[in-house]
Motif scaffolding. Structure first.
Motif, PDB file in Angstrom:
ATOM      1  N   TRP A 276     -20.085 -61.337  -0.389  1.00  0.00           N
ATOM      2  CA  TRP A 276     -20.142 -60.193  -1.400  1.00  0.00           C
ATOM      3  C   TRP A 276     -21.638 -60.018  -1.840  1.00  0.00           C
ATOM      4  O   TRP A 276     -22.206 -58.922  -1.622  1.00  0.00           O
ATOM      5  N   LEU A 277     -22.521 -61.174  -1.893  1.00  0.00           N
ATOM      6  CA  LEU A 277     -23.779 -60.841  -2.101  1.00  0.00           C
ATOM      7  C   LEU A 277     -24.670 -60.672  -0.938  1.00  0.00           C
ATOM      8  O   LEU A 277     -25.580 -59.670  -1.021  1.00  0.00           O
ATOM      9  N   GLU A 278     -24.085 -60.803   0.193  1.00  0.00           N
ATOM     10  CA  GLU A 278     -24.853 -60.173   1.395  1.00  0.00           C
ATOM     11  C   GLU A 278     -24.359 -58.666   1.597  1.00  0.00           C
ATOM     12  O   GLU A 278     -25.350 -58.000   1.946  1.00  0.00           O
ATOM     13  N   ILE A 279     -23.169 -58.304   1.107  1.00  0.00           N
ATOM     14  CA  ILE A 279     -22.593 -56.880   1.223  1.00  0.00           C
ATOM     15  C   ILE A 279     -23.789 -56.166   0.299  1.00  0.00           C
ATOM     16  O   ILE A 279     -24.277 -55.059   0.500  1.00  0.00           O
ATOM     17  N   LEU A 280     -23.950 -56.614  -1.192  1.00  0.00           N
ATOM     18  CA  LEU A 280     -24.909 -56.193  -2.029  1.00  0.00           C
ATOM     19  C   LEU A 280     -26.151 -55.772  -1.669  1.00  0.00           C
ATOM     20  O   LEU A 280     -26.890 -54.658  -1.621  1.00  0.00           O
ATOM     21  N   ALA A 281     -26.833 -56.730  -0.776  1.00  0.00           N
ATOM     22  CA  ALA A 281     -27.961 -56.674  -0.242  1.00  0.00           C
ATOM     23  C   ALA A 281     -28.123 -55.730   0.683  1.00  0.00           C
ATOM     24  O   ALA A 281     -29.010 -55.001   1.064  1.00  0.00           O
ATOM     25  N   GLU A 282     -27.259 -55.489   1.568  1.00  0.00           N
ATOM     26  CA  GLU A 282     -27.057 -54.569   2.947  1.00  0.00           C
ATOM     27  C   GLU A 282     -27.068 -53.005   2.027  1.00  0.00           C
ATOM     28  O   GLU A 282     -27.577 -52.298   2.721  1.00  0.00           O
ATOM     29  N   ALA A 283     -26.168 -53.113   1.334  1.00  0.00           N
ATOM     30  CA  ALA A 283     -26.221 -51.882   0.547  1.00  0.00           C
ATOM     31  C   ALA A 283     -27.074 -51.290  -0.402  1.00  0.00           C
ATOM     32  O   ALA A 283     -27.305 -50.188  -1.068  1.00  0.00           O
ATOM     33  N   GLY A 284     -28.096 -52.383  -0.756  1.00  0.00           N
ATOM     34  CA  GLY A 284     -28.947 -51.940  -1.526  1.00  0.00           C
ATOM     35  C   GLY A 284     -28.730 -51.873  -3.148  1.00  0.00           C
ATOM     36  O   GLY A 284     -29.438 -51.137  -3.890  1.00  0.00           O
ATOM     37  N   LEU A 285     -27.900 -52.584  -3.315  1.00  0.00           N
ATOM     38  CA  LEU A 285     -27.248 -52.682  -4.853  1.00  0.00           C
ATOM     39  C   LEU A 285     -27.395 -53.979  -5.606  1.00  0.00           C
ATOM     40  O   LEU A 285     -28.118 -54.743  -4.942  1.00  0.00           O
ATOM     41  N   PRO A 286     -27.672 -53.776  -6.856  1.00  0.00           N
ATOM     42  CA  PRO A 286     -28.145 -54.878  -7.846  1.00  0.00           C
ATOM     43  C   PRO A 286     -27.126 -56.111  -7.627  1.00  0.00           C
ATOM     44  O   PRO A 286     -26.117 -55.979  -7.388  1.00  0.00           O
ATOM     45  N   GLN A 287     -27.761 -57.431  -7.436  1.00  0.00           N
ATOM     46  CA  GLN A 287     -26.836 -58.564  -7.372  1.00  0.00           C
ATOM     47  C   GLN A 287     -25.967 -58.653  -8.284  1.00  0.00           C
ATOM     48  O   GLN A 287     -24.961 -59.492  -8.537  1.00  0.00           O
ATOM     49  N   SER A 288     -26.066 -58.050  -9.636  1.00  0.00           N
ATOM     50  CA  SER A 288     -25.301 -58.166 -10.829  1.00  0.00           C
ATOM     51  C   SER A 288     -24.074 -57.487 -10.831  1.00  0.00           C
ATOM     52  O   SER A 288     -23.165 -57.791 -11.484  1.00  0.00           O
ATOM     53  N   VAL A 289     -23.895 -56.477  -9.368  1.00  0.00           N
ATOM     54  CA  VAL A 289     -22.482 -55.957  -9.370  1.00  0.00           C
ATOM     55  C   VAL A 289     -21.616 -57.119  -9.164  1.00  0.00           C
ATOM     56  O   VAL A 289     -21.618 -57.662  -8.012  1.00  0.00           O
ATOM     57  N   VAL A 290     -20.503 -57.093  -9.501  1.00  0.00           N
ATOM     58  CA  VAL A 290     -19.191 -57.901  -9.299  1.00  0.00           C
ATOM     59  C   VAL A 290     -18.020 -57.362  -8.551  1.00  0.00           C
ATOM     60  O   VAL A 290     -17.844 -56.242  -8.668  1.00  0.00           O
ATOM     61  N   PRO A 291     -17.401 -58.028  -7.679  1.00  0.00           N
ATOM     62  CA  PRO A 291     -16.213 -57.420  -6.976  1.00  0.00           C
ATOM     63  C   PRO A 291     -15.477 -56.830  -8.024  1.00  0.00           C
ATOM     64  O   PRO A 291     -14.557 -55.561  -7.556  1.00  0.00           O
ATOM     65  N   TYR A 292     -15.326 -57.296  -9.361  1.00  0.00           N
ATOM     66  CA  TYR A 292     -14.243 -56.585 -10.033  1.00  0.00           C
ATOM     67  C   TYR A 292     -14.677 -55.124 -10.435  1.00  0.00           C
ATOM     68  O   TYR A 292     -13.999 -54.356 -10.963  1.00  0.00           O
ATOM     69  N   ALA A 293     -15.825 -54.883 -10.169  1.00  0.00           N
ATOM     70  CA  ALA A 293     -16.295 -53.408 -10.409  1.00  0.00           C
ATOM     71  C   ALA A 293     -15.465 -52.459  -9.624  1.00  0.00           C
ATOM     72  O   ALA A 293     -15.510 -51.271 -10.076  1.00  0.00           O
ATOM     73  N   LEU A 294     -15.084 -52.907  -8.647  1.00  0.00           N
ATOM     74  CA  LEU A 294     -14.024 -51.986  -7.606  1.00  0.00           C
ATOM     75  C   LEU A 294     -12.788 -51.522  -8.354  1.00  0.00           C
ATOM     76  O   LEU A 294     -12.525 -50.584  -8.216  1.00  0.00           O
ATOM     77  N   ARG A 295     -12.328 -52.576  -8.999  1.00  0.00           N
ATOM     78  CA  ARG A 295     -11.225 -52.423  -9.867  1.00  0.00           C
ATOM     79  C   ARG A 295     -11.539 -51.413 -11.070  1.00  0.00           C
ATOM     80  O   ARG A 295     -10.770 -50.194 -11.482  1.00  0.00           O
ATOM     81  N   HIS A 296     -12.643 -51.586 -11.972  1.00  0.00           N
ATOM     82  CA  HIS A 296     -13.002 -50.792 -12.788  1.00  0.00           C
ATOM     83  C   HIS A 296     -13.278 -49.133 -12.363  1.00  0.00           C
ATOM     84  O   HIS A 296     -12.795 -48.487 -12.917  1.00  0.00           O
ATOM     85  N   SER A 297     -13.937 -49.247 -11.281  1.00  0.00           N
ATOM     86  CA  SER A 297     -14.058 -47.825 -10.562  1.00  0.00           C
ATOM     87  C   SER A 297     -12.946 -47.201 -10.444  1.00  0.00           C
ATOM     88  O   SER A 297     -12.686 -46.129 -10.447  1.00  0.00           O
ATOM     89  N   SER A 298     -11.731 -47.807  -9.556  1.00  0.00           N
ATOM     90  CA  SER A 298     -10.623 -47.392  -9.416  1.00  0.00           C
ATOM     91  C   SER A 298      -9.926 -46.729 -10.529  1.00  0.00           C
ATOM     92  O   SER A 298      -9.262 -45.529 -10.628  1.00  0.00           O
ATOM     93  N   ILE A 299      -9.930 -47.525 -11.643  1.00  0.00           N
ATOM     94  CA  ILE A 299      -9.183 -46.928 -12.999  1.00  0.00           C
ATOM     95  C   ILE A 299      -9.849 -45.904 -13.446  1.00  0.00           C
ATOM     96  O   ILE A 299      -9.421 -44.931 -14.107  1.00  0.00           O
ATOM     97  N   VAL A 300     -11.094 -45.775 -13.761  1.00  0.00           N
ATOM     98  CA  VAL A 300     -11.936 -44.830 -14.046  1.00  0.00           C
ATOM     99  C   VAL A 300     -11.930 -43.417 -13.195  1.00  0.00           C
ATOM    100  O   VAL A 300     -11.902 -42.387 -13.929  1.00  0.00           O
ATOM    101  N   ARG A 301     -11.917 -43.748 -12.006  1.00  0.00           N
ATOM    102  CA  ARG A 301     -11.843 -42.433 -11.094  1.00  0.00           C
ATOM    103  C   ARG A 301     -10.411 -41.711 -11.370  1.00  0.00           C
ATOM    104  O   ARG A 301     -10.391 -40.588 -11.745  1.00  0.00           O
ATOM    105  N   GLN A 302      -9.390 -42.514 -11.522  1.00  0.00           N
ATOM    106  CA  GLN A 302      -8.025 -41.832 -11.919  1.00  0.00           C
ATOM    107  C   GLN A 302      -8.027 -41.346 -13.188  1.00  0.00           C
ATOM    108  O   GLN A 302      -7.514 -40.399 -13.457  1.00  0.00           O
ATOM    109  N   LEU A 303      -8.565 -41.795 -14.267  1.00  0.00           N
ATOM    110  CA  LEU A 303      -8.795 -41.273 -15.583  1.00  0.00           C
ATOM    111  C   LEU A 303      -9.409 -40.069 -15.578  1.00  0.00           C
ATOM    112  O   LEU A 303      -8.865 -39.062 -16.173  1.00  0.00           O
ATOM    113  N   ARG A 304     -10.484 -40.069 -14.916  1.00  0.00           N
ATOM    114  CA  ARG A 304     -11.361 -38.685 -14.795  1.00  0.00           C
ATOM    115  C   ARG A 304     -10.777 -37.698 -13.968  1.00  0.00           C
ATOM    116  O   ARG A 304     -11.037 -36.483 -14.217  1.00  0.00           O
TER     117      ARG A 304
END
Length: 363
Positions: A276-304
């Motif tokens: 996951w840390l390698e993926i974040l580095a490859e994507a140019g995203l902060p190392q503070s982003v956690v895999p659980y952010a994918l769940r938060h994003s899915s929930i917020v996407r549907q609510l919006r």
């Protein structure tokens, strides 16, 4: 004093007097056994939390269970490290409550009638800690796509054979917990219907009414999963990963090297930490982003998208109360958009630019 000693004697006559330590250790053993039965490795999360914050407290651990007061529990909570997150405190208090309530049930004959009430009152402070606004941890759709693209790149570079990419893609598409996804089977992919049947989580009490949650996914996700379906039995785990072992490399002065040993299902979320840390580095995203952010994003996407809260909760195997508690801002935004769409012009349009004037009073 005489009544107190008499009560102590009556409790002792029923068997060994339990302590906080004995009650908590019994609960830990049960949680570890359940964790192992679910395919987990090592100690359960509850074991780690309770060992660090309860069993390490010698004074609390030695307390005879029947003498426990709500004030003593409140004192324990107030003495927890100041840097503990509110979510960690809530999980710890939930573990503690489950352990103590289990002790009440197991030793009911020895326990005072109001002990369960004391436990509930004492642990309320920890349960009521301020909830985290999880909608703030959601990522824009563009960042989700960057993560998926980076997962594909890291997968190819490190010879994951598509395993890493598929795990990250399914996490993004479903918003399901890792513990649910690692139990997906080949038959859970319903390609004709464009959905995955995600196994229900094992969180909460009692037996769940359903074993799987139907989650719609795009045709692109289905196509990406087809290599994992080819020539495999319906009951086989869908998402796999290679495991490695070290052996000496004769071509490099006998230095150890990692070689593939076998391919099997994912067993623990910690297995995703390094890639996951390698993926974040490859994507140019902060190392503070956690895999659980994918769940938060899915929930917020549907609510919006203005999906009903109850439907969003069901799709993510949680409750409407949890959604409302942690994703309030996204709900407000969606409701505001719906309200705005219902606004209509009310002032009649005029065909001239002359505004009526009040006649001036004479004289």
């Amino acid at each position: 004093m005489v009544d107190s000693k008499r009560a102590e004697a009556e409790i002792a006559a029923l068997g060994e007097i339990p302590t906080i330590r004995s009650v908590v250790e019994t609960y830990i053993a049960a949680r570890d056994a359940r964790h192992a039965a679910q395919g987990g490795r090592g100690k359960s999360d509850a074991h780690r939390r309770l060992a660090r914050h309860v069993l390490s407290d010698s004074a609390l651990s030695a307390t005879q269970f029947h003498t426990l007061t709500s004030e003593r529990l409140k004192k324990w909570i107030s003495g927890l490290p100041a840097n503990l997150k509110g979510s960690t405190i809530r999980r710890l208090c939930n573990d503690m409550k489950a352990a103590l309530n289990g002790g009440v049930e197991a030793h009911r004959a020895q326990m005072p009638a109001d002990l369960a009430a004391r436990i509930k009152a004492g642990l309320t402070a920890g349960e009521d800690s301020q909830p985290v606004a999880r909608d703030k941890q959601a990522l824009p759709d563009a960042d989700i796509r960057r993560i998926i693209e980076a997962a594909l790149a890291v997968d190819a570079r490190d010879a994951w054979d598509g395993d890493l990419y598929r795990m990250v893609l399914v996490m993004s598409a479903t918003g399901a917990r890792f513990s649910q996804l690692m139990r997906l089977t080949v038959s859970d992919v319903q390609a004709a219907h464009g959905r995955l049947m995600v196994p229900s989580s094992r969180k909460g009490r009692g037996k769940k009414k359903t074993t799987h949650i139907p989650v719609r996914v795009g045709s692109d996700v289905i196509e990406a999963l087809r290599p994992a379906l080819h020539d495999r039995r319906p009951d086989e785990p869908l998402l796999l990963r290679w495991r490695h072992r070290q052996e000496k490399d004769p071509s490099n002065k006998g230095r150890p090297k990692w070689v593939r040993e076998n391919r099997g299902p994912w067993t623990n979320a910690a297995e995703l930490t390094r890639p996951w840390l390698e993926i974040l580095a490859e994507a140019g995203l902060p190392q503070s982003v956690v895999p659980y952010a994918l769940r938060h994003s899915s929930i917020v996407r549907q609510l919006r998208k203005a999906l009903p809260v109850q439907l969003v909760a069901k799709a993510h195997d949680t409750s409407a109360a949890i959604i409302e508690r942690h994703y309030a801002a996204a709900i407000v935004d969606a409701l505001d958009d719906l309200s705005a769409a219902a606004v209509i012009p009310l002032v009649p349009e005029r065909t001239d630019n002359v505004l009526p004037m009040r006649a001036l009073d004479a004289g």
